[in-house]
Each structure stands twice: as C-alpha cells, then as structure tokens.
Design a protein around this motif. Structure first.
Motif, PDB file in Angstrom:
ATOM      1  N   LEU A 207       0.825  -1.204   0.000  1.00  0.00           N
ATOM      2  CA  LEU A 207       0.000   0.000   0.000  1.00  0.00           C
ATOM      3  C   LEU A 207       0.864   1.261   0.000  1.00  0.00           C
ATOM      4  N   GLU A 208       1.960   1.224   0.755  1.00  0.00           N
ATOM      5  CA  GLU A 208       2.852   2.394   0.765  1.00  0.00           C
ATOM      6  C   GLU A 208       3.458   2.622  -0.616  1.00  0.00           C
ATOM      7  N   ASP A 209       3.877   1.509  -1.278  1.00  0.00           N
ATOM      8  CA  ASP A 209       4.434   1.641  -2.625  1.00  0.00           C
ATOM      9  C   ASP A 209       3.369   2.161  -3.598  1.00  0.00           C
ATOM     10  N   LEU A 210       2.161   1.659  -3.434  1.00  0.00           N
ATOM     11  CA  LEU A 210       1.077   2.074  -4.334  1.00  0.00           C
ATOM     12  C   LEU A 210       0.742   3.560  -4.148  1.00  0.00           C
ATOM     13  N   VAL A 211       0.719   4.025  -2.897  1.00  0.00           N
ATOM     14  CA  VAL A 211       0.454   5.439  -2.630  1.00  0.00           C
ATOM     15  C   VAL A 211       1.570   6.316  -3.194  1.00  0.00           C
ATOM     16  N   GLU A 212       2.818   5.822  -3.077  1.00  0.00           N
ATOM     17  CA  GLU A 212       3.938   6.577  -3.640  1.00  0.00           C
ATOM     18  C   GLU A 212       3.808   6.687  -5.149  1.00  0.00           C
ATOM     19  N   ILE A 213       3.428   5.570  -5.803  1.00  0.00           N
ATOM     20  CA  ILE A 213       3.209   5.601  -7.256  1.00  0.00           C
ATOM     21  C   ILE A 213       2.060   6.558  -7.596  1.00  0.00           C
ATOM     22  N   GLN A 214       1.030   6.538  -6.764  1.00  0.00           N
ATOM     23  CA  GLN A 214      -0.096   7.439  -6.989  1.00  0.00           C
ATOM     24  C   GLN A 214       0.356   8.904  -6.945  1.00  0.00           C
ATOM     25  N   ASP A 215       1.198   9.256  -5.972  1.00  0.00           N
ATOM     26  CA  ASP A 215       1.687  10.634  -5.861  1.00  0.00           C
ATOM     27  C   ASP A 215       2.513  11.019  -7.088  1.00  0.00           C
TER      28      ASP A 215
END
Length: 483
Positions: A207-215
């Motif tokens: 989830l942290e990686d996904l949020v970073e990709i989202q940003d």
C-alpha cells in the motif's frame, strides 16, 4: 507683435461680401471698434490658441491648415477678397471653448479687417438676433445628434461585444460544469475502489508503494504535454497490449486516459513491480481513477483560468477601474479588444499579430483607444465578410521616426473604392446596409486619435489590401478633453 495699422474706410469694408448689406452707421461702428492691419508673409494665428479676433481679408493671399500628427496639412489657399477666419464661433460665447480651429498664414503682404471676438459676438447678437438663434440651434442640435448617435453606436458595439463575450464565457463555463459532474462520479468510484483495496490482501509495504506511485502519477499528470496524433495512437496501442498481456480486462478503455496523462508502459512496469500479480488489476483500476480525477481537475483549472482571463480582458477593454488618462501598453489594449471581438471575427478569418514588443508604453486614454480599435477591427471584418467571409486580418505595431507608435489594421477585403476615399472620415457616411452602421465609427476614431491624442489616422487601400494606420506620439502633450 506691433503691426502697421491703417485707416479703416467704411466704403472699402462695405465692399466686402460679408458686410455689403450693412447700413452706413453699422459700417461706421465696425471701423470704430475694429481695425485694418497689414500682415507680412508668415503666421496670422495658430490652431488651438485662444480665439480672440475675427479676420476678414481685404487683399492678399491666405493659407489655412490643420494639424495632423506632426504635420500641418493645407486645407485652403485663396486670394478672394472677403474670405474670413478666426473667432467665427464667438457668438456662442463661453458655452463653447473659443480656440482657433485651424492655423492661418499669409504668403504675401496682406491686409485684414480685424474685429475683436467680443465685438464680433456683440454685433452678431444685436444686428442679427434671429440668424444667431438659428445658428446656435444648428450648432448645438448637431452636437446633440452626434452625441446621441455616437452613444447609440457605442451601445450597439457593447451589445455585440456582450454577445461575443457571453459566447466565449459559455464554452469554458460549460466545460467546467461538465468536468465537475464527471469528477463527482470519479470520486465516488474512487471511494469504492479504495474500499476494495482495503479488503484485499495488500501488505502495508504494498500500500505504501502504491500510494507513492499514486503521488508520482499525479505529478506526471500535472506536467504532461500534448502528443501528436500518431504518437498518441502508437502509445495507446502499446498500453492496451501491455494491459491485455497482464490479464487486465478492457485495457483499451483505460489506455486513452493513461496516454493523456503522459504515462507509458514503463510506468505500468513500476506498478507491476510494486504489487503482486493477483493485485495488479485492482491497483491499475485504482490508479486509473487517480489519473481521471487529476485530468478532470486540470480541465476545471483550465476552464476557470479561461473565464478569469476573459473577465480580465473585459476589464482591460472597458477600463472601468482605471484612470481615464494613463501610460499604457498598446499591445495589452489590442489583445483585449481582439479577445472581446473574437466571436464576431469568427473562425474563417485568420488573425495575424505582427507586434513590435520593444515598443515603449505611451500616454493615452486607453478606453477611447479601445473604441478606435473596435471600430477599425469591425470595419475590417465587415470588409472581409463582404468578399466571402474568408481572409486575413493583420494587426501590426511599429516605431516610426523614433517619435510615434504605429498601429496598423490590414485586411484582405475588396478595398475602398476610389470615388469614396475622400469621404470615409465624414460624419454619417457609411457603405454598410441601412441599419447596420451609423457612419460615425471612423469620424469618432479620427477625433479620438487626432483631437484627443494629437496623433493621425490615415489609410491606404487597393483590392485585397486595405490598411488603416493610427500614429500616436510617444510623449504626452496637453491631451484633449475626453468625450
């Protein structure tokens, strides 16, 4: 200057056509209160100086001229006895600013009968009361008619501009409304996607990686630039193939939004690396919502920025919140007028700007200059429309003689016929159909440029190439009174 004064002979004065019907006692009064003066070659009076004398030529040669920009343009030259000039409107008194409306000079020793302006006014009102009332009525009536028609023309122009501005505002406003409605749907969809992600077997690290990709994705969307049609199609095909190869349904529906956002297969590979294979479809769907949301917000921002620019252009055009006389950038005035008239110009007329951006700012009445630009642009558009509605309108600025700014409007219309070129600046003269023009546009424009700004307005015309040229001084003289 002391000039030779000569005896005033009532019989000689009575032989002049202005005075030939006067009684002997009236001629005697003129000689007692006026004078005969001899002028050597040179100036008699200058335009715009206080008009304190009425001049009637007894013998000699006079030349009358008007100031146009930096030039004195000769308007009359005559040796006819009895011609007159000077304080010809003295009978109107202080209801009209009493200045000389032209300049007079003589080219040889010339004798004048000279009457002080107040004496001229007194004898006119005493000897000819009914003609004076008729002349006053004609003068002020003509002024009132011109003012009323001028106001009517401004209102017509304002109505046309308002219609154009409404049209221009409607497009971005409607786009913002549509984008907002769609954004609401996408946010709701994102909430559902978020709930699905929360229920899925995503680890904290995923989830942290996904949020970073989202940003990072949101940042890329904000910085994206438009691609060409071929490059767009190729990238959409590549993304659709990648999505299909990785088992994501309806990849061809997702690909256009990703391409519009500036994303590619490398970005998708980063997503695939960040999550497990069975989670890839949900992650891509979540990021697709992010992309669509960012694109919609970009659209809303662009639309509202466009609305704001139109409002700023309207304020620039009307000058409602600014001083009447100020130092201005002519390019800002031209751009605001072009934007206000864009609806009337239409898509079939190509507008070309040839601006000299090194031009300095000039002292001017900006709202009145915008009225001139409106009149000249309107005439150019009408000329092009009369020739089929398709053509080129060129607006050019340049520095002339290091002293004046040139603003030129060039159109590819049929041109001004030779037989009417001498009349185009005449009040109430128009070639437009009945009801479509007052004939005051160019007259008003000339008075604004020449009288208010001490500039000049001229034109050159041949079929396919008509150019109206306004020349404005770089430095401020005493400005004319605003109308």
């Amino acid at each position: 200057m002391n000039r030779p004064q000569m005896p005033c002979n009532p019989e000689e004065i009575g032989s002049l056509f202005l005075f030939e019907q006067l009684a002997p006692q009236q001629l005697g009064r003129l000689c007692s209160e006026g004078r005969v003066e001899l002028f050597e070659p040179g100036p008699v009076y200058a335009e715009s100086d206080p008009a304190d004398c009425f001049y009637v030529m007894i013998e000699g040669t006079v030349v009358l001229s008007r100031r146009v920009g930096d030039d004195d343009v000769e308007v009359s030259r005559t040796s006819q006895r009895g011609v007159y000039g000077g304080a010809v409107q003295a009978y109107l008194g202080d209801r009209v600013r009493q200045v000389y409306n032209n300049s007079m000079r003589v080219t040889e020793p010339t004798r004048f009968f000279v009457l002080p302006a107040d004496t001229f006014a007194a004898v006119m009102q005493e000897w000819f009361p009914m003609p004076v009332h008729l002349l006053e009525g004609l003068f002020f009536g003509s002024k009132s008619v011109q003012a009323a028609i001028g106001q009517h023309e401004r209102l017509l122009a304002l109505g046309s501009l308002s219609a154009g501005l409404t049209h221009e505002l409607n497009n971005p406003a409607a786009a913002a409304v549509r984008a907002t409605a769609t954004l609401r749907e996408r946010v709701a969809k994102m909430r559902h996607k978020l709930a699905a992600l929360a229920e899925g077997p995503f680890s904290r690290e995923m989830l942290e990686d996904l949020v970073e990709i989202q940003d990072r994705t949101a940042e890329r969307v904000a910085k994206t630039t438009a691609l060409g049609p071929l490059e767009t199609a190729d990238r959409e095909d590549a993304l659709a193939d990648w999505l299909e190869d990785h088992g994501i349904d309806h990849g061809w529906q997702l690909a256009p939004a990703f391409v519009q956002a500036g994303l590619d297969t490398d970005w998708l590979e980063q997503v695939a690396t960040a999550v497990d294979e069975e989670m890839l479809s949900g992650a891509v769907g979540w990021l697709n919502c992010t992309v669509e949301t960012e694109l919609l917000m970009n659209e809303i921002e662009d639309s509202t920025t466009r609305v704001s620019a139109l409002v700023d252009a309207a304020k620039q055009y009307t000058q409602l919140d600014r001083a009447p006389y100020q130092v201005v950038d002519v390019h800002q005035l031209l751009d605001s007028t072009l934007l206000m008239l864009s609806g009337k110009i239409g898509p079939r007329i190509e507008v070309v700007k040839e601006y000299d951006r090194t031009l300095p700012r000039i002292p001017a009445y900006p709202a009145q200059l915008n009225q001139v630009w409106t009149n000249l642009l309107d005439n150019a558009v009408s000329a092009i429309n009369s020739a089929g509605g398709q053509g080129t309108l060129t607006v050019r600025t340049a520095l002339v003689d290091h002293e004046r700014v040139l603003v030129e409007f060039r159109d590819t219309g049929p041109g001004v016929p030779p037989e009417i070129r001498s009349r185009v600046f005449d009040p109430f003269f128009t070639t437009k159909p009945l009801g479509q023009g007052t004939g005051l546009g160019l007259d008003i424009s000339r008075r604004i440029i020449v009288d208010k700004h001490r500039g000049s307005l001229q034109f050159e015309s041949e079929p396919g190439d008509t150019r109206f040229q306004a020349l404005l001084p770089l430095t401020a003289e005493t400005p004319g009174e605003p109308s």
